[in-house]
Design an enzyme around this catalytic site. Structure first.
Site, mmCIF file in Angstrom:
data_model
loop_
_atom_site.group_PDB
_atom_site.id
_atom_site.type_symbol
_atom_site.label_atom_id
_atom_site.label_comp_id
_atom_site.label_asym_id
_atom_site.label_seq_id
_atom_site.Cartn_x
_atom_site.Cartn_y
_atom_site.Cartn_z
ATOM 1 N N CYS A 4 28.943 22.340 -1.255
ATOM 2 C CA CYS A 4 29.015 23.686 -1.843
ATOM 3 C C CYS A 4 28.393 24.729 -0.900
ATOM 4 O O CYS A 4 27.187 24.736 -0.691
ATOM 5 C CB CYS A 4 28.279 23.644 -3.182
ATOM 6 S SG CYS A 4 27.882 25.242 -3.893
ATOM 7 N N CYS A 49 25.763 26.996 -2.430
ATOM 8 C CA CYS A 49 24.522 26.233 -2.640
ATOM 9 C C CYS A 49 23.680 26.229 -1.362
ATOM 10 O O CYS A 49 22.465 26.397 -1.400
ATOM 11 C CB CYS A 49 24.831 24.795 -3.040
ATOM 12 S SG CYS A 49 25.754 24.622 -4.576
#
Length: 109
Positions: free
Chosen positions: A34, A37
């Site tokens: 991600c 993230c």
């Protein structure tokens, strides 16, 4: 650089580390693939250093630990959920600015 103050959480440790914690806990639900993230990770690490002793900061990999995100309705990542006394105080989804995360933390202090 990752902060040594960030706790690596799992489905198995979630109850003891988060729900039974005497201090508020900010949990970062994330995954290695991600990009947002990864973008927010240095901010989360910085907050772990800044709020050391006042708030615990933990990260939970959603790919390795699917039960806990399901319990809390985590649909998108990063999702950051603030817990106090075993209850959800508030949450944010996405790579948000540091001041927004600080505002979230202050709700539990």
């Amino acid at each position: 650089m990752a902060s040594d103050k960030v706790i690596q959480l799992s489905d198995d440790s979630f109850e003891s580390e988060v729900l039974k914690s005497s201090t508020p806990v900010l949990v970062d639900f994330w995954a290695s693939w991600c990009a947002p993230c990864k973008a927010i990770s240095p901010v989360v690490d910085g907050l772990a250093d800044e709020y050391d002793g006042k708030v615990k900061i933990g990260k939970l990999n959603v790919d390795e630990n699917p039960a806990t995100p399901g319990q809390y309705g985590v649909r998108g990542i990063p999702t950051l959920i603030l817990f106090k006394d075993g209850q959800v105080v508030d949450q944010v989804v996405g790579a948000v600015p540091k001041n927004q995360l600080e505002g979230l933390i202050k709700k539990a202090l």
